[in-house]
Design an enzyme around this catalytic site. Structure first.
Site, PDB file in Angstrom:
ATOM      1  N   HIS A  17       1.050  -1.258  -0.099  1.00  0.00           N
ATOM      2  CA  HIS A  17      -0.103  -0.048  -0.129  1.00  0.00           C
ATOM      3  C   HIS A  17       1.032   1.093  -0.106  1.00  0.00           C
ATOM      4  CE1 HIS A  17      -2.451  -3.138   2.382  1.00  0.00           C
ATOM      5  NE2 HIS A  17      -2.481  -3.245   1.177  1.00  0.00           N
ATOM      6  N   ASP A 116      -6.907   5.373   0.874  1.00  0.00           N
ATOM      7  CA  ASP A 116      -6.760   4.337   0.341  1.00  0.00           C
ATOM      8  C   ASP A 116      -7.922   3.374   0.512  1.00  0.00           C
ATOM      9  OD1 ASP A 116      -6.114   3.024   2.592  1.00  0.00           O
ATOM     10  OD2 ASP A 116      -4.228   2.393   2.214  1.00  0.00           O
TER      11      ASP A 116
HETATM   12  O1  LIG Z   1      11.748  -9.097  -1.577  1.00  0.00           O
HETATM   13  C1  LIG Z   1      10.848  -8.115  -2.030  1.00  0.00           C
HETATM   14  C2  LIG Z   1       9.476  -8.105  -1.896  1.00  0.00           C
HETATM   15  C3  LIG Z   1       8.664  -7.407  -2.220  1.00  0.00           C
HETATM   16  N1  LIG Z   1       9.366  -6.183  -2.730  1.00  0.00           N
HETATM   17  C4  LIG Z   1       8.357  -4.910  -3.342  1.00  0.00           C
HETATM   18  O2  LIG Z   1       7.312  -4.985  -2.388  1.00  0.00           O
HETATM   19  C5  LIG Z   1       6.210  -4.526  -3.126  1.00  0.00           C
HETATM   20  C6  LIG Z   1       5.184  -5.813  -2.900  1.00  0.00           C
HETATM   21  O3  LIG Z   1       3.628  -5.452  -3.565  1.00  0.00           O
HETATM   22  P1  LIG Z   1       2.819  -6.292  -4.010  1.00  0.00           P
HETATM   23  O4  LIG Z   1       3.538  -7.190  -5.086  1.00  0.00           O
HETATM   24  O5  LIG Z   1       1.703  -5.628  -4.463  1.00  0.00           O
HETATM   25  O6  LIG Z   1       2.543  -7.452  -3.012  1.00  0.00           O
HETATM   26  P2  LIG Z   1       1.787  -7.104  -1.396  1.00  0.00           P
HETATM   27  O7  LIG Z   1       2.976  -6.536  -0.722  1.00  0.00           O
HETATM   28  O8  LIG Z   1       1.555  -8.842  -1.212  1.00  0.00           O
HETATM   29  O9  LIG Z   1       0.659  -6.246  -1.727  1.00  0.00           O
HETATM   30  C7  LIG Z   1      -0.481  -6.179  -1.151  1.00  0.00           C
HETATM   31  O10 LIG Z   1      -0.938  -4.783  -1.824  1.00  0.00           O
HETATM   32  C8  LIG Z   1      -1.192  -4.921  -3.331  1.00  0.00           C
HETATM   33  C9  LIG Z   1      -1.624  -3.599  -3.818  1.00  0.00           C
HETATM   34  O11 LIG Z   1      -2.903  -3.324  -3.097  1.00  0.00           O
HETATM   35  C10 LIG Z   1      -2.194  -6.218  -3.485  1.00  0.00           C
HETATM   36  O12 LIG Z   1      -2.382  -6.107  -5.050  1.00  0.00           O
HETATM   37  C11 LIG Z   1      -1.556  -7.448  -2.965  1.00  0.00           C
HETATM   38  O13 LIG Z   1      -2.392  -8.532  -3.487  1.00  0.00           O
HETATM   39  C12 LIG Z   1      -1.451  -7.220  -1.643  1.00  0.00           C
HETATM   40  O14 LIG Z   1      -0.987  -8.396  -0.879  1.00  0.00           O
HETATM   41  C13 LIG Z   1       6.623  -4.577  -4.712  1.00  0.00           C
HETATM   42  O15 LIG Z   1       6.662  -3.313  -5.214  1.00  0.00           O
HETATM   43  C14 LIG Z   1       7.868  -5.204  -4.544  1.00  0.00           C
HETATM   44  O16 LIG Z   1       8.978  -4.880  -5.522  1.00  0.00           O
HETATM   45  C15 LIG Z   1      10.656  -5.986  -2.820  1.00  0.00           C
HETATM   46  O17 LIG Z   1      11.228  -4.892  -3.224  1.00  0.00           O
HETATM   47  N2  LIG Z   1      11.493  -7.039  -2.348  1.00  0.00           N
END
Ligand SMILES: O=c1ccn([C@@H]2O[C@H](COP(=O)(O)OP(=O)(O)O[C@H]3O[C@H](CO)[C@@H](O)[C@H](O)[C@H]3O)[C@@H](O)[C@H]2O)c(=O)[nH]1
Length: 479
Positions: A17, A116
């Site tokens: 988020h 949000d």
């Molecule tokens: O080792 C890691 C793991 C993650 N990331 C970053 O962390 C973010 C992760 O975001 P996302 O892929 O959307 O996953 P979640 O953190 O699981 O996001 C939550 O929020 C999103 C946006 O609302 C939803 O689409 C997902 O389902 C929900 O779990 C991304 O920018 C990644 O690049 C890193 O840089 N390194």
């Protein structure tokens, strides 16, 4: 009074988020010359979130005000669902948010409010201030469609959604398969469902819905959301597809201080073009021990190079499949015996966290095995990387269906991973499909098209560029 428009963005905890809110803030500053204040509630346990906020504060593009996480122990039980937790937290933080805004000097108060998905109860603060107020959904138009329509399903449909024999029909949109419903729709008696229906009811109380998608990617759903004869009569408010809002390599790199392991990039530099699959299940996703064993074997049998971000497995099939892990966990204690030694020459195992955007943008990366959180999905598309989708929670099942069936940029397992352990043979086939097989070439071609379409949306005069220009700067305040 300051002549500049000023947007206040209220953002719930969680990297998924926080990251898209920071990106929205940057665009409002660079494209609209707004002043922006982000109100964030960092998770007390997430070191990465505080690092990200610290990095975002320099150079100073916008202000960040960290609101202390409210004590919600008296409002929720110990094992509540994530949606309940976030909804209650954002409800309880409202007085602090309101005070922070009203405590600002009058001339410096926000002229626009953006909240949000989990913060829609704070839309009323926009009414109180007499300023335009928007909801920002950091995901797809399809999720927006499902969310605004869930109050209708709630009135008209009997029984659990997952038990329906027919797909859930949303006017003008691709129907949602019962198996694909978002987590809060899995059990209609759970508090997270009630919160979700309330969120859907609140969307039309805003002055518009911003979403991290673009016209060409989801034109059918976006048209339906605008069409009075279809979903527009339920959504009622203007729709602003302003995506893709993703981190650039530079900004991602600067937020991963200390995490950008030199060794990893030195290794990547030595690998052939598009030869490495990157495996990562988001900011906290993990799988069961049994599934992790099959993943490891599947990767090994595929004979492909890989980088795998691992977290300790979930304790049982019912576990939340979300963990921030522990810095002391040693991957050799939960990966198959000998795996690390046998794959030493072809793969890297990274503990807990890796600089994802930097990795995905590297020319040696040829595939991304992802939980398909929407930020990850967009990062894959904008870096032209085909995916294996492995939905775990939240709205990831609809993302997976869209990425495979609608957009054709991904492959998936025959059965949803949380329903049944996917075995090593099937995993091997999926990896080879996107990395080596002919099918992979077609998928690669499709991702390339989408990357170009994404760039077009944000070019001068493109659909997202125009949409962000249409967000009101709100120069009138009542109090
Ligand atoms: O080792 C890691 C793991 C993650 N990331 C970053 O962390 C973010 C992760 O975001 P996302 O892929 O959307 O996953 P979640 O953190 O699981 O996001 C939550 O929020 C999103 C946006 O609302 C939803 O689409 C997902 O389902 C929900 O779990 C991304 O920018 C990644 O690049 C890193 O840089 N390194």
């Amino acid at each position: 009074m300051s002549s500049k428009p000023h947007a206040a963005i209220l953002c719930s905890p969680g990297l998924g988020h926080l990251i898209p809110s920071l990106e929205l803030a940057k665009r409002l500053v660079t494209h609209r010359n707004f002043t922006v204040t982000i109100f964030a509630i960092p998770s007390p346990t997430s070191k990465t979130e505080s690092e990200l906020l610290k990095a975002a504060a320099t150079p100073k593009f916008f202000d960040i005000i960290e609101l202390p996480p409210p004590d919600i122990s008296g409002c929720v039980g110990p094992n509540v669902a994530v949606v309940t937790l976030l909804a209650v937290m954002m409800r309880e933080v409202r007085p602090a948010f309101r005070s922070a805004i009203l405590g600002m000097e009058y001339s410096l108060r926000p002229t626009v409010l953006i909240v949000d998905l989990f913060s829609t109860e704070s839309l009323s603060i926009g009414d109180e201030l007499g300023i335009p107020k928007y909801v920002y959904v950091a995901s797809t138009a399809w999720l927006v469609a499902l969310t605004v329509y869930v109050p209708v399903f709630d009135r008209e449909m009997e029984g659990e959604y997952v038990d329906q024999t027919e797909p859930l029909r949303i006017p003008g949109c691709k129907p949602v398969q019962p198996d694909d419903v978002v987590d809060p729709m899995l059990d209609r008696t759970d508090q997270q469902y009630l919160e979700y229906v309330r969120i859907g009811t609140n969307f039309p109380k805003s002055d518009g819905i911003l979403m991290n998608t673009w016209e060409d990617l989801e034109h059918k759903t976006i048209d339906a959301l605008r069409d009075e004869g279809l979903l527009g009569r339920v959504a009622k408010v203007p729709i602003y597809p302003i995506g893709p809002l993703t981190r650039s390599v530079q900004s991602a790199g600067s937020t991963s201080t200390g995490l950008r392991e030199e060794g990893l990039f030195n290794w990547l530099d030595k690998q052939p073009c598009e030869s490495v699959i990157f495996v990562s299940l988001g900011s906290g996703g993990t799988v069961s021990f049994e599934q992790m064993t099959e993943m490891a074997w599947g990767l090994e049998l595929s004979k492909q190079r890989f980088i795998w971000v691992v977290r300790p497995p979930a304790k049982s099939a019912d576990a939340a499949y979300f963990t921030s892990g522990n810095r002391d966990d040693d991957p050799s204690t939960y990966l198959p015996k000998g795996f690390l030694t046998r794959t030493h020459d072809v793969g890297l195992v990274v503990h807990l966290w890796a600089p994802q955007v930097d990795i995905l943008s590297h020319p040696s990366i040829g595939g991304f095995w992802s939980h398909c959180g929407w930020n990850s999905s967009l990062e894959s598309i904008t870096n032209e990387v085909p995916m294996i989708v492995w939905p775990l929670h939240a709205e990831q099942r609809i993302n997976a269906t869209m990425l495979t069936e609608e957009l054709g940029v991904a492959v998936r397992s025959k059965v949803l991973p949380l329903k049944k352990v996917v075995d090593r043979e099937e995993i091997k086939e999926m990896v080879r499909k996107i990395m080596v097989d002919k099918d992979g070439q077609a998928i690669r071609g499709r991702v390339k098209e989408l990357k170009l379409s994404a760039a077009k949306a944000w070019s001068v005069g493109g659909s997202s560029y125009n949409a962000i220009s249409q967000i009101s700067s709100g120069n009138q305040r009542k109090c």
